[in-house]
Design an enzyme around this catalytic site. Structure first.
Site, PDB file in Angstrom:
ATOM      1  N   SER A   1       0.815  -1.211   0.000  1.00 14.54           N
ATOM      2  CA  SER A   1       0.000   0.000   0.000  1.00 14.54           C
ATOM      3  C   SER A   1       0.851   1.265   0.000  1.00 14.54           C
ATOM      4  O   SER A   1       0.393   2.311  -0.440  1.00 14.54           O
ATOM      5  CB  SER A   1      -0.931  -0.002   1.224  1.00 14.54           C
TER       6      SER A   1
ATOM      7  N   GLY B   1      -1.786  -4.392   1.194  1.00 17.82           N
ATOM      8  CA  GLY B   1      -1.842  -5.584   2.025  1.00 17.82           C
ATOM      9  C   GLY B   1      -0.957  -6.715   1.542  1.00 17.82           C
ATOM     10  O   GLY B   1      -0.900  -7.770   2.171  1.00 17.82           O
TER      11      GLY B   1
ATOM     12  N   ASN C   1       4.234  -5.564   5.250  1.00 13.59           N
ATOM     13  CA  ASN C   1       3.129  -6.352   5.798  1.00 13.59           C
ATOM     14  C   ASN C   1       3.605  -7.623   6.482  1.00 13.59           C
ATOM     15  O   ASN C   1       3.006  -8.064   7.459  1.00 13.59           O
ATOM     16  CB  ASN C   1       2.119  -6.692   4.703  1.00 13.59           C
TER      17      ASN C   1
ATOM     18  N   ASP D   1      -3.317   7.201  10.360  1.00 13.33           N
ATOM     19  CA  ASP D   1      -3.104   5.833  10.846  1.00 13.33           C
ATOM     20  C   ASP D   1      -1.678   5.626  11.346  1.00 13.33           C
ATOM     21  O   ASP D   1      -1.357   4.602  11.930  1.00 13.33           O
ATOM     22  CB  ASP D   1      -3.470   4.813   9.757  1.00 13.33           C
TER      23      ASP D   1
ATOM     24  N   HIS E   1       0.921   5.052   6.930  1.00 13.44           N
ATOM     25  CA  HIS E   1       1.074   5.431   5.532  1.00 13.44           C
ATOM     26  C   HIS E   1       1.539   6.876   5.391  1.00 13.44           C
ATOM     27  O   HIS E   1       0.953   7.760   6.024  1.00 13.44           O
ATOM     28  CB  HIS E   1      -0.254   5.226   4.789  1.00 13.44           C
TER      29      HIS E   1
END
Lengths: 866, 227, 233
Positions: free
Chosen positions: C57, C94, C122, C203, C206
């Protein structure tokens, strides 16, 4: 005063049988209110108890950044304005742990540091029944989940390494209040003392942790206000807040829906109970009007007369209400313990506020409906007694246009009477709003109630008009039934109003209940998946599936592995819309986003085709075909105007692919059993494209088997992560089960008491029939003729009332599901039609049955009694 | 002494008004027995109702014991009725949920009298129903009910007793008994008695007979003083 | 599926976004895969040599518009420098090293000259086995090497809260691979960005637009010489 009391005492003594019936009707109305209110309050506290346990507190303020001194200061200032009963900090983070001795295998866990006093709500269950105490954590102690013991091959008393420091396992968590911050986690819970967690050095620059402040706030409104303010004032600083009521998850949503439903039913039962009390009071007062006129003739002043009868009504209402409270107490006791046991701590019992509300409604409603007609007596000249005028039958005849009748009514409007009516009505709205807990809701339902009442009143007028031609029919029962319907001062209006409103509410509650439970059932599927696999690669899918099938309990539904690909719409060429380039597509908002797409050859349970044809059963397409087939979801069709037959261009990870839209599907998103995709491709097209699978399965019931399955999966397919959702799903299910149970109990009681109230209201009208039936009997009418006549009359009233009630219920359900409960509206034609028919039957049977005494009685007795 | 001066009664009807009583003058001396006769619709009951203050005249004055009752409010009229006027109806109009004795006691209780029980029994005794005091109206015959009604009318010992066709609902024998009772009350208590009746026999016993026709007094017949 | 996840109350995280991207409640994720084709409903006719960024991502530019993702910025930098390459955003939210390995063939189709391997975040967030990740990345490098594609390995770090042991073994895995295969190496893709509140989205994972620009600079510093070299050869 003596006179007033004497009169009351004599009336009670003389006609106690009749009054007993009045009592019982008032009692049923009030009893229904008290019982339902009590249950609703008990259930509500039970449900919110569960919801509080879900976050272990009333409010959680959290951030994924460490608290800076400024944020901390501002938060403290904010909290100073809130009545906080207790607060404590907590930190949650993912970390790797390993056993101090033995294999160097490391496991990811969800580490949580808590302070003494945790949790504010809910209870820890430890294996072996040991009580939870913070002392177990102090001094580098830890509590862990059984799966971690299995994964690391350790036992209680062994030590695990967290952040390079040893922690002693002092117990095993079976059940834990206050699930993880994210609602569900990838690792198993490890609980430590907050100070110890801070001492591990895991909290440093770049660490990802959730910092929480748990709050206990006794006053619910203060808690909700705090959440609102924190969200508004601290959003920019990455601080969020939620209360046990927050609707971000299914618990909050279900809680809110269940509560809204319960409030609504509570409200409706007040109205229904009010209707019951009203019909009783109305008959009572009507019967007393001649006596009032006589008393006036004998020299009683208006005040004395009013006092005498208001006192009687008040005593009657109070006594009936008291009986109702008693009935409610007995009724609640008689709810089977097996039902309530499921609700755990929820204790069923009368609550004071419910009792007070019931009494208030009983008194106010009877006074409202007693005072207004009694006040009319002031203006009735006792002179009428000279004419032998039957005051009980006095009323506006059902003739003349509606307008002229209204005008006559307005002209006759009595200020005092009107003012009294308005005052008492306001008092009722106050009670109703108290009941609903909101002024707006109170006013809204009152207005809706008045609206339906107006419709029913109009319907009564239309009915009388419509059947009038039948009065010239030769068949005696029919002719007289029609005459009865339009006779002045008859029961046409009261039955239409009482039964119409009654069936409206009962059917409304019933279908709302069905809608709500259907909604919950979608989320409550016991065979639903409780284990989820992510990142299953295509070459692993077969092996994973075989392993899952091998380990599942017999009878479990087969696991589902759903392929997911990434794609973006880069062009559309269609009848309605043509988007040439990707920038055109992006201009259409969300159409330009990255979509998860899939392919399969059959529809899911929660899908149905609304346009075009799905390729069920047809062979896959050649992967290299120039044009593939895609099925789009209804919302894509509606929002972007894409039609069956249009061609769409997709970018699948850098590769361009064109597909013709061959069908439109509607996905029932609320149905949790199957997923939903905006774009589904016909098999073949995406065979070569990169894809991963997501797995859903009902895992084995046995904990050891589950742990072994997870262990074996991860060992064999290291990239696959298995998430065990059983505990959280179990907790959600418990709340939902409780909600469904509460809704069913409350709905059932509402149905039962609503029916009883209606029976009472209809039966009450018989007192108006006694005299007339006696005269007809005297004139030679047979029991059969009288019965037929009554049956026709009550059938007509029942059918009309039932039909209007059912139509109103459909409208009510539609509005409430959409705007209050926020769930799908499910049309229920069978329920409504059968409801209307049952109403008709009920009214006819009760109407005729209640009059059997009249039919059996010697006419002379009835005549003399009058 | 009851005096009616220019008393008339009209009611609105459709576009115009309907005259029930044309202006009339009438004096009723104390202790007299006055019969009002006339065919149905001649205004008999209306006249009686006006005297009782149960209805208000369109014009004129009604003096009862020197008070113009047309100036009184509803409650004052009610008080007046309670203490000065007794009323007997054709349909008895006893309160169905009260016993005979209680029916008799009601006016006294309304007026706040203290010895209602004793006086009630005395009155029932006077009308010959001392044994039936605990019976409800539905347990009494028509004649008995009317006698209870008379006892009730006498409860506060009013100087004026109004009776609206008191025998209209009774057979002739029973009717005779009721008439005898009323006349006896007139004689023994000196109560002025005004009755509306069709009964020629009853009218013949009155000191003064007023014949009404179409809302006007058609005849006044005074009975020569009894010898 | 949407409801299942919603019911679990899943907060947005790298991992679950894989699933959520398919659902309607995740509107507003603007990712970038590649520049749009110039004409409607024709297949891509861009025949420039390609640079493929194989990533997750962070590469896809989750929460950013396509032109703000670091591959989008790299394309702009290349265009500005007159370097005639097409930068392909091969980011899948992801995705793990295992997923990257499986879609390598698909990604390498066509005239691919450079492969930037930006995977592993991830794996780290999910606490997957470092050894497994290392094997997957090794295979990706070997496959690309075999096709004469220049590989740039972008390193990742595990967040400190995973503990010093895991963090160091994670870091070591990239260093080992870089040494073993002698590929061009970016020690840490999120260098100067990770952990900086002002450079990341809410978050905390990112990069935001500013953060993404720094990531692009970090990658460009290594990529540019490679492109120069290819262009000049």
């Amino acid at each position: 005063m003596t006179f007033v009391l004497l009169m009351a005492a004599r009336e009670f003594r003389a006609s106690w049988r009749r009054l007993l019936f009045f009592f019982v009707c008032v009692a049923i109305g009030v009893g229904a209110i008290v019982a339902l209110r009590s249950i609703i309050q008990s259930v509500r506290s039970g449900l919110t108890g569960e919801a509080r346990a879900m976050i272990a507190s009333d409010v959680v303020i959290q951030s994924n950044r460490a608290w800076t001194p400024e944020v901390r200061r501002d938060l403290d200032a904010q909290l100073a304005k809130t009545p906080v009963a207790a607060r404590q900090d907590s930190i949650e983070m993912a970390t790797m742990v390993r056993a101090e001795r033995g294999a160097a295998v490391a496991r990811m866990v969800e580490l949580r540091g808590v302070e003494s006093g945790f949790p504010f709500y809910g209870r820890f269950t430890l294996q072996g029944g040991a009580p939870y105490s913070h002392d177990l954590l102090v001094g580098r102690g830890t509590l862990v989940r059984p799966e971690l013991l299995a994964q690391l091959g350790i036992r209680v008393g062994d030590r695990i390494m967290i952040g390079g420091q040893p922690f002693t396992v002092r117990g095993v968590i079976e059940q834990e209040p206050g699930g993880s911050a994210g609602g569900f986690s990838l690792g198993s819970r490890v609980l430590v003392d907050l100070a110890d967690l801070r001492g591990t050095g895991l909290l440093t620059f770049g660490s990802r942790a959730t910092h929480q402040i748990l709050l206990k706030i006794a006053e619910e409104n203060a808690a909700l206000r705090l959440v609102r303010e924190v969200r508004a004032n601290f959003r920019e600083r990455f601080v969020t807040a939620r209360s046990f009521r927050s609707t971000e998850n299914q618990i909050g949503e279900s809680l809110e829906r269940a509560e809204n439903f319960l409030s609504l039913v509570g409200f409706i039962i007040v109205v229904l109970g009010g209707i019951g009390v009203w019909s009783v009071t109305r008959v009572f007062v009507q019967q007393k009007i001649p006596s009032v006129a006589i008393l006036k003739c004998l020299g009683a002043s208006t005040r004395q007369v009013l006092a005498a009868y208001v006192a009687q009504v008040a005593l009657l209402a109070l006594a009936g209400s008291a009986l109702g409270v008693g009935l409610a107490a007995v009724g609640i006791r008689s709810i089977p313990a097996s039902l309530t046991a499921a609700l755990g701590r929820v204790a069923y019992g009368l609550t004071l506020s419910a009792v007070l509300q019931g009494l208030a409604v009983g008194l106010l409603v009877s006074l409202l409906f007693a005072l207004v007609p009694l006040l009319e007596v002031r203006r009735v000249k006792p002179l009428l007694l000279l004419r032998g005028f039957n005051l009980a039958a006095a009323g506006q005849p059902w003739t003349g246009s509606l307008v002229s009748r209204l005008r006559a009514r307005l002209a006759a409007l009595d200020l005092l009477q009107a003012a009294t009516g308005v005052l008492v009505a306001i008092a009722l709205v106050v009670v109703a709003s108290w009941q609903a807990g909101s002024w707006r809701a109170g006013a809204a339902v009152t207005i809706g109630f008045a609206g339906i009442a107006a419709v029913l009143y109009g319907a009564a007028f239309v009915l009388v008009r419509a059947v009038s031609p039948l009065a010239s029919m030769r068949w005696f029962p029919l002719r007289h039934a029609v005459v009865s319907l339009r006779r002045p001062g008859n029961q046409t209006r009261v039955i239409l109003l009482a039964v119409g409103l009654g069936s409206f509410f009962v059917l409304g509650v019933r279908s709302l209940q069905n809608d709500l439970i259907a909604e919950f059932a979608l989320a409550l599927d016991p065979k639903g998946a409780d284990m989820f696999l992510i990142d299953v690669q295509r070459d692993q899918a077969g092996g994973v599936r075989a392993l899952l099938v091998d380990r599942q309990d017999p009878g479990a539904p087969p696991p589902r592995l759903v392929p997911i690909l990434r794609a973006r719409v880069t062009g559309v060429k269609g009848r309605e819309v043509t988007l040439d380039s990707f920038s055109d597509v992006r201009g259409r908002g969300s159409l330009g986003r990255e979509y998860g797409i899939t392919y399969r050859n059959a529809l899911e349970e929660n899908e149905r085709v609304t346009e075009g044809r799905f390729w069920t059963g047809e062979p896959p397409l050649d992967p290299d075909a120039p044009l593939h087939e895609v099925s789009i979801e209804q919302s894509i069709h509606e929002r972007f105007g894409i039609e069956v037959g249009d061609t769409m261009r997709f970018d699948v990870l850098g590769r361009i692919m064109q597909a013709r839209v061959t069908s439109v599907r509607r996905v029932e998103w609320a149905d949790a059993r199957s997923g939903g995709f905006m774009f589904v491709f016909r098999p073949g097209a995406l065979d070569k494209a990169p894809q991963t699978f997501v797995g859903f399965l009902k895992g084995p019931a046995d904990l050891t088997a589950r742990l072994r399955l997870q262990y074996d999966l991860v060992t064999k397919y290291p990239n696959v992560t298995a998430v065990d959702g059983r505990e959280i799903i179990g907790r959600i299910q418990k709340v939902l089960d409780n909600a469904v149970l509460a809704i069913s109990i409350v709905g059932g009681i509402a149905l039962l008491s609503g029916t009883l109230i209606l029976i009472g209201a209809v039966a009450m009208t018989r007192y108006q029939r006694v005299y007339e039936a006696a005269i007809l009997r005297t004139l030679g009418a047979s029991t059969r003729t009288l019965g037929t006549m009554l049956a026709i009359e009550y059938c007509a009233l029942g059918l009309l009332a039932g039909a209007i009630g059912a139509a109103g219920a459909a409208a009510l359900t539609w509005g409430v599901t959409r705007h209050v409960l926020d769930i799908a509206w499910r049309p229920a034609p069978v329920l409504l039609v059968s409801g209307a028919l049952l109403t008709t039957a009920l009214v006819a049977v009760v109407g005729v049955a209640a009059s059997t005494e009249v039919l059996r009685k010697k006419p002379l007795g009835a005549l003399r009694a009058e | 002494m009851i005096e009616l001066r220019g008393v008339s009664k009209t009611v609105p009807s459709g576009d115009g008004t309907l005259t029930i009583l044309h202006p009339l003058d009438l004096s009723i001396p104390d202790r007299h027995v006055v019969a009002i006769t006339g065919p149905s619709g001649s205004g008999k009951s209306t006249l009686l109702g006006l005297i009782a203050g149960l209805d208000a005249p369109t014009s004129g004055q009604i003096l009862v014991g020197g008070t113009d009752i047309t100036t009184l409010g509803e409650d004052a009229l009610a008080r007046l009725r309670g203490t000065h006027i007794g009323f007997v109806f054709q349909f008895f109009h006893l309160l169905p949920s009260l016993t005979a004795l209680e029916n008799v006691r009601v006016p006294m209780e309304i007026a706040g009298a203290r010895d209602a029980e004793r006086r009630g029994r005395a009155l029932l005794d006077e009308v010959g129903l001392s044994e039936r005091g605990h019976h409800y109206p539905s347990q009494l015959s028509g004649g008995e009910q009317q006698r209870v009604a008379i006892a009730r009318a006498l409860a506060n010992d009013p100087p004026l007793l109004l009776a609206d066709e008191p025998t209209g609902n009774l057979d002739s024998t029973t009717g005779r008994q009721v008439i005898d009772l009323l006349l006896q009350v007139n004689r023994s208590r000196g109560t002025t008695l005004v009755l509306v009746t069709h009964d020629a026999d009853l009218a013949a016993l009155a000191d003064l007979t007023i014949g009404l026709r179409d809302g006007a007094i058609a005849s006044r017949t005074a009975r020569p003083p009894a010898s | 599926m949407q409801a299942v996840w919603r019911r679990l109350g899943v907060a947005a995280s790298l991992v679950v976004c894989v699933l959520l991207a398919s659902c309607s409640s995740c509107k507003g994720h603007v990712d970038v895969l590649k520049a749009p084709p110039p004409t409607p409903l024709e297949t891509n006719t861009d025949d420039r040599p390609k640079v493929v960024i194989l990533g997750d991502s962070i590469t896809a530019g989750l929460g950013l518009v396509e032109t703000q993702s670091f591959p989008g910025l790299l394309q702009q930098k290349a265009d500005a420098e007159g370097l005639d390459f097409e930068v392909i955003n091969g980011g899948v939210s992801g995705d793990t090293s295992a997923g990257g390995l499986r879609r390598l063939d698909w990604a390498l189709e066509g005239d691919v000259r450079v492969l930037v391997v930006a995977l592993g975040a991830n794996d780290g967030l999910r606490g997957l086995s470092v050894g497994e990740m290392k094997r997957n990345l090794a295979q990706i490098i070997e496959t690309a090497d075999a096709r004469k594609v220049v590989v740039i390995l972008a390193g990742m770090e595990a967040p400190p809260n995973y503990g010093p042991e895991y963090a160091s073994s994670f870091r070591q895995a990239y260093q080992d691979l870089a040494g073993q295969y002698r590929v061009r190496f970016i020690p840490f893709l999120l260098d100067k960005v990770a952990g900086q509140p002002s450079l990341n989205q809410a978050d905390g994972i990112h990069p935001n637009a500013q953060g993404s620009a720094i990531v692009a600079d970090t990658v460009w510093a290594v990529l540019r010489p490679v492109l120069d070299q290819i262009a000049n050869s």
